[in-house]
Each structure stands twice: as C-alpha cells, then as structure tokens.
Design a protein around this motif. Structure first.
Motif, PDB file in Angstrom:
ATOM      1  N   LEU A 127       0.770  -1.219  -0.014  1.00 56.17           N
ATOM      2  CA  LEU A 127       0.168  -0.366   0.316  1.00 56.17           C
ATOM      3  C   LEU A 127       0.868   1.403  -0.084  1.00 56.17           C
ATOM      4  O   LEU A 127       1.119   1.886   0.850  1.00 56.17           O
ATOM      5  CB  LEU A 127      -0.470  -0.153   0.539  1.00 56.17           C
ATOM      6  CG  LEU A 127      -1.909  -1.287   1.747  1.00 56.17           C
ATOM      7  CD1 LEU A 127      -3.216  -0.919   2.781  1.00 56.17           C
ATOM      8  CD2 LEU A 127      -2.363  -1.515   0.085  1.00 56.17           C
ATOM      9  N   SER A 128       1.329   1.365  -1.421  1.00 56.58           N
ATOM     10  CA  SER A 128       2.192   2.902  -1.540  1.00 56.58           C
ATOM     11  C   SER A 128       1.209   3.710  -0.911  1.00 56.58           C
ATOM     12  O   SER A 128       0.355   4.522  -2.313  1.00 56.58           O
ATOM     13  CB  SER A 128       2.160   3.014  -2.546  1.00 56.58           C
ATOM     14  OG  SER A 128       3.461   3.784  -3.119  1.00 56.58           O
ATOM     15  N   ALA A 129       1.360   4.890   0.166  1.00 57.56           N
ATOM     16  CA  ALA A 129       0.132   5.945   0.510  1.00 57.56           C
ATOM     17  C   ALA A 129       1.470   7.898   0.626  1.00 57.56           C
ATOM     18  O   ALA A 129       1.733   7.405   0.579  1.00 57.56           O
ATOM     19  CB  ALA A 129       0.544   5.954   1.908  1.00 57.56           C
ATOM     20  N   GLY A 130       0.469   8.369  -0.185  1.00 55.89           N
ATOM     21  CA  GLY A 130       0.486   9.960  -0.261  1.00 55.89           C
ATOM     22  C   GLY A 130       0.289  10.670   1.040  1.00 55.89           C
ATOM     23  O   GLY A 130      -0.549  10.207   1.936  1.00 55.89           O
ATOM     24  N   TYR A 131       0.854  11.624   1.195  1.00 58.77           N
ATOM     25  CA  TYR A 131       0.904  12.891   1.991  1.00 58.77           C
ATOM     26  C   TYR A 131       1.097  13.876   2.113  1.00 58.77           C
ATOM     27  O   TYR A 131       1.214  14.205   1.233  1.00 58.77           O
ATOM     28  CB  TYR A 131       1.409  11.741   4.100  1.00 58.77           C
ATOM     29  CG  TYR A 131       3.425  11.845   2.719  1.00 58.77           C
ATOM     30  CD1 TYR A 131       3.947  13.759   3.839  1.00 58.77           C
ATOM     31  CD2 TYR A 131       3.972  10.946   2.819  1.00 58.77           C
ATOM     32  CE1 TYR A 131       5.484  12.652   2.241  1.00 58.77           C
ATOM     33  CE2 TYR A 131       5.010  10.647   2.092  1.00 58.77           C
ATOM     34  CZ  TYR A 131       6.013  11.873   1.800  1.00 58.77           C
ATOM     35  OH  TYR A 131       7.103  11.708   1.822  1.00 58.77           O
ATOM     36  N   ARG A 132       0.929  15.218   2.633  1.00 59.39           N
ATOM     37  CA  ARG A 132       1.060  16.101   2.383  1.00 59.39           C
ATOM     38  C   ARG A 132       1.853  16.527   2.584  1.00 59.39           C
ATOM     39  O   ARG A 132       3.078  16.524   3.670  1.00 59.39           O
ATOM     40  CB  ARG A 132      -0.367  17.184   3.279  1.00 59.39           C
ATOM     41  CG  ARG A 132      -1.792  17.277   2.689  1.00 59.39           C
ATOM     42  CD  ARG A 132      -2.673  17.789   4.021  1.00 59.39           C
ATOM     43  NE  ARG A 132      -2.548  17.050   5.256  1.00 59.39           N
ATOM     44  CZ  ARG A 132      -3.162  17.329   5.958  1.00 59.39           C
ATOM     45  NH1 ARG A 132      -4.062  18.344   6.257  1.00 59.39           N
ATOM     46  NH2 ARG A 132      -3.163  16.385   8.099  1.00 59.39           N
ATOM     47  N   LEU A 133       2.370  17.687   1.722  1.00 54.24           N
ATOM     48  CA  LEU A 133       4.136  17.958   1.125  1.00 54.24           C
ATOM     49  C   LEU A 133       4.425  19.276   2.109  1.00 54.24           C
ATOM     50  O   LEU A 133       3.078  20.476   1.731  1.00 54.24           O
ATOM     51  CB  LEU A 133       4.535  17.398   0.103  1.00 54.24           C
ATOM     52  CG  LEU A 133       3.933  16.715  -0.973  1.00 54.24           C
ATOM     53  CD1 LEU A 133       4.530  16.733  -2.613  1.00 54.24           C
ATOM     54  CD2 LEU A 133       5.282  15.893  -0.224  1.00 54.24           C
ATOM     55  N   ALA A 134       5.745  19.431   2.234  1.00 50.00           N
ATOM     56  CA  ALA A 134       5.397  20.839   2.677  1.00 50.00           C
ATOM     57  C   ALA A 134       6.164  21.969   1.495  1.00 50.00           C
ATOM     58  O   ALA A 134       6.206  21.128   0.194  1.00 50.00           O
ATOM     59  CB  ALA A 134       6.900  21.130   3.719  1.00 50.00           C
ATOM     60  N   PRO A 135       5.963  23.216   1.217  1.00 53.80           N
ATOM     61  CA  PRO A 135       6.021  23.816   2.905  1.00 53.80           C
ATOM     62  C   PRO A 135       4.296  24.512   3.144  1.00 53.80           C
ATOM     63  O   PRO A 135       4.498  25.069   3.624  1.00 53.80           O
ATOM     64  CB  PRO A 135       7.010  25.327   2.095  1.00 53.80           C
ATOM     65  CG  PRO A 135       6.708  25.579   0.749  1.00 53.80           C
ATOM     66  CD  PRO A 135       6.568  23.669   0.332  1.00 53.80           C
ATOM     67  N   GLU A 136       3.667  23.748   2.008  1.00 58.03           N
ATOM     68  CA  GLU A 136       2.330  24.343   2.193  1.00 58.03           C
ATOM     69  C   GLU A 136       2.210  23.726   3.672  1.00 58.03           C
ATOM     70  O   GLU A 136       1.275  24.322   4.018  1.00 58.03           O
ATOM     71  CB  GLU A 136       1.444  23.569   1.286  1.00 58.03           C
ATOM     72  CG  GLU A 136       1.887  23.981  -0.577  1.00 58.03           C
ATOM     73  CD  GLU A 136       2.897  22.941  -0.743  1.00 58.03           C
ATOM     74  OE1 GLU A 136       2.463  23.314  -2.614  1.00 58.03           O
ATOM     75  OE2 GLU A 136       3.300  22.920  -0.367  1.00 58.03           O
ATOM     76  N   HIS A 137       3.225  22.174   3.608  1.00 57.32           N
ATOM     77  CA  HIS A 137       2.339  21.641   5.168  1.00 57.32           C
ATOM     78  C   HIS A 137       3.311  21.497   5.373  1.00 57.32           C
ATOM     79  O   HIS A 137       3.797  20.226   5.558  1.00 57.32           O
ATOM     80  CB  HIS A 137       1.054  20.550   4.513  1.00 57.32           C
ATOM     81  CG  HIS A 137       0.061  20.382   3.278  1.00 57.32           C
ATOM     82  ND1 HIS A 137      -1.119  21.302   4.216  1.00 57.32           N
ATOM     83  CD2 HIS A 137      -0.462  20.012   2.665  1.00 57.32           C
ATOM     84  CE1 HIS A 137      -2.237  21.352   3.485  1.00 57.32           C
ATOM     85  NE2 HIS A 137      -1.440  20.981   2.232  1.00 57.32           N
ATOM     86  N   ARG A 138       3.487  22.093   6.662  1.00 63.40           N
ATOM     87  CA  ARG A 138       4.975  21.532   7.560  1.00 63.40           C
ATOM     88  C   ARG A 138       4.383  20.611   8.256  1.00 63.40           C
ATOM     89  O   ARG A 138       3.181  20.008   8.403  1.00 63.40           O
ATOM     90  CB  ARG A 138       5.638  22.904   7.892  1.00 63.40           C
ATOM     91  CG  ARG A 138       5.803  24.232   6.855  1.00 63.40           C
ATOM     92  CD  ARG A 138       6.160  25.150   7.478  1.00 63.40           C
ATOM     93  NE  ARG A 138       6.839  26.011   6.646  1.00 63.40           N
ATOM     94  CZ  ARG A 138       8.392  26.308   6.440  1.00 63.40           C
ATOM     95  NH1 ARG A 138       8.940  25.824   6.743  1.00 63.40           N
ATOM     96  NH2 ARG A 138       8.793  27.069   5.318  1.00 63.40           N
ATOM     97  N   LEU A 139       6.180  19.729   8.961  1.00 64.20           N
ATOM     98  CA  LEU A 139       5.698  18.871   9.980  1.00 64.20           C
ATOM     99  C   LEU A 139       5.349  19.154  11.253  1.00 64.20           C
ATOM    100  O   LEU A 139       5.566  20.240  11.655  1.00 64.20           O
ATOM    101  CB  LEU A 139       7.374  18.968  10.009  1.00 64.20           C
ATOM    102  CG  LEU A 139       7.893  17.697   8.792  1.00 64.20           C
ATOM    103  CD1 LEU A 139       8.975  17.591   9.296  1.00 64.20           C
ATOM    104  CD2 LEU A 139       7.715  15.680   8.649  1.00 64.20           C
TER     105      LEU A 139
END
Length: 348
Positions: A127-139
C-alpha cells in the motif's frame, strides 16, 4: 519550464525580505517558493522517472483509491494475483515515498515500478500511501497523515470495506516501510506506537515491523559523510538543507525532533519500548550513511530490536533509480526475510 500551479505558504526563511515575485527557494525547478510565500509546483515527473519503467507486472494487480477525501490523499494498492499466491492471506507493506517531505508521489513512475516488484517478489500486499507535502504543510503533518493512513487501513478490515483489499490482506501482519523521508515517517510512527491507546485503536491492524530505507534524518552538526558529499551530485547537502528549511516549522533548526531523533528536544528513545523490530538500510555512498549508521547503533546500544544492513557502493535511493536491478532484488529479498523473521518472533 511547464506551467506551475500556485498556492500560498509561508517559507519560514530567516533571510531579508525579498520582492513578492522573487524566487527565494528553488528545488531544481520542480518546487519554487516566491517572496510572498506563493509555492509553484511543476506537474511533471523528474527525469529519473522515465516512461520506460514498467507500469504493470504479470503477477500483480493494482488500483488507486482516495483514503483521505478532505485532503485528496491517494494510495496505490498492489497485490499478487490469486494464481501466484502460496497463502490465502498475505502480509501488508505500508510504504511511504521519499522526496525530502517536499516532493514525490505514490504515482511517480519510479515509486510505482518499485512497488510492483516489491509486491511480486516479497509476496505481500503493498500500500503506497501519499501524504501532504511541505512547505504548504510543514512537519509533523506528514507523520500525522501516516498515522491517519493506518486508521484508514483499520477501517478496511471491516465487513463493509472494499473486498479487493480485504480478500488478500492479513491485517494482523502489517509492516510499515518508507524510503528517505518515508523512512523518517516510519521511525516516528514506531515511536508513537509506544502509547497503548495508539496500538489499541488500530486493532485488528497489528504492526509487526518497520523498514527504514535510507531514512532522511538531519542535525545541526555535520557528519563526515555529509561534509564529504560533492556539491555537484544531484542529491547534495545544499539540497537536503533546503528540504529541511521548507519542511520544518518556521524558525526550527535541523535539531528539531522531526529531523533529529537524538536532538536536544527529542523524545528519550531509551525509554521507548519499540514494540516491533526495525530494519534499517543504508547505502555505502549515501550522504546520510554516517547519520543512519549512528541512529541504528545507538538504538542497538539501548537494547532495541534493530538490524542494520549496508549496501556497499550504492547511493541514496538506488532501488528507485534502478527498480529492475539485481541490487534492488537483493534489497527486496532482505525485506522478505525480515518479514518472515518478525512473524516467527511474533509466533514464538
């Protein structure tokens, strides 16, 4: 340069204010941040994702789904075909892609090709899952999304879920894997699993192990392999510093807990139980080799269940640049053996 969609995001840069339309951060043209915080992203895949990479496998079925509708987060699901299975139910490999938390996608051709081969040769549902990216969505947004994906996986175990996944997946044999930034996510999910509530809320999903493929860690103090990295290579120290500037909370240093597992404000890993074993893979030519080796050795010295394997002469992410290579096959064999060892340990 192709037309790049724009969004707004704060850069957190400490440099003097720039003109609104001036580029203040540029990652090889694929991600540019302007002085007013606007983020420009290229819709194209990088050159290291050639169309010649395989898009299908004779013994693997795959499909794509949205697992987080509000954030439009997608997952590509891969399963060996029924004819090629030796067991009714298969272990599940949850995989998080790399890209410095700023780039990458489960849809990129190199990630897709690697996951196809991983499913086929490891005999597992991937299951290859995406996630929100920076810099729009920081750690820690990416880690939060990783935890959210595990909750989505729990929901897929119910009788009302899509049978395509449930008919092949053994939700009691789940492994979390990640490449580079994805390896960082895997580390933080392992630490979060220390809380009993986090474990119980996922049942019947049970994570049996974690695979950190050349994890993307950082720190203010340079390691020897970082300092020796040639500036002219694609994945160089300046690039990784830019990733951290864009991914960490504004004003944070590379010793932030999201980057440095042993930073001054990071959790004391000595007190973390680590309910499942960790397999840590490093490349001999990886700029982060020394940092990754130090990570594994420190955990081992604490008595944690960690195995370190080095691929001599291999650079960062070789399995994505050469998904069909013999070395990538050796890596997948290593992962397969780790899965079996974790299952044997759980059954002991």
């Amino acid at each position: 340069m192709p037309t790049m969609p724009a969004v707004s995001a704060a850069t957190g840069a400490s440099s003097p204010p720039a003109a609104a339309n001036a580029v203040v951060e540029d990652i090889y043209g694929f991600l540019r941040v302007l002085g007013d915080g606007t983020v420009l992203r290229s819709p194209e895949e990088p050159a290291f994702c050639p169309a010649s990479f395989p898009s299908s496998h004779p013994s693997v079925q795959w499909k794509e789904a949205v697992y987080d509708k509000p954030n439009n987060l997608r997952v590509r699901m891969y399963k060996p075909s029924a004819a090629g299975r030796t067991r009714e139910k298969l272990p599940v490999l949850v995989h998080f892609h790399g890209g410095g938390f700023c780039l990458g996608s489960c849809t990129w051709a190199n990630v897709h090709a690697f996951c196809l081969r991983l499913a086929a040769e490891a005999g597992a549902v991937v299951l290859s899952a995406g996630y929100r990216l920076a810099p729009e969505h920081r750690l820690p947004t990416a880690v939060d999304d990783g935890a959210g994906f595990l909750r989505w996986l729990r929901d897929q175990s119910s009788a009302a879920a899509d049978g395509w996944l449930a008919e092949a997946a053994d939700f009691g044999r789940v492994f979390v894997t990640g490449d580079s930034a994805g390896g960082n996510i895997a580390h933080h999910l392992a630490v979060r699993a220390e809380a009993d509530a986090d474990v119980d809320v996922l049942r019947p999903v049970t994570v049996r192990g974690y695979v950190l493929l050349m994890p993307f860690f950082g720190g203010v103090r340079r390691t020897r392999s970082e300092a020796k990295c040639p500036a002219e290579v694609l994945l160089n120290l300046d690039l990784f510093d830019r990733f951290w500037r864009l991914a960490l909370p504004p004003g944070a240093t590379r010793d932030h807990p999201a980057a440095n597992p042993f930073g001054p404000d990071s959790p004391d890993l000595g007190s973390v139980h680590f309910r499942a074993p960790l397999l840590v893979v490093v490349g001999g030519l990886d700029m982060m080799r020394d940092r990754t080796v130090d990570y594994a050795q420190r955990l081992a010295a604490m008595g944690k269940p960690v195995e370190l394997v080095e691929f001599a002469g291999k650079p960062h992410g070789f399995y994505l640049h050469e998904p069909g290579s013999e070395a990538t096959g050796e890596l997948i064999g290593l992962v397969s053996r780790f899965l079996r060892s974790c299952e044997a340990r759980a059954g002991a």
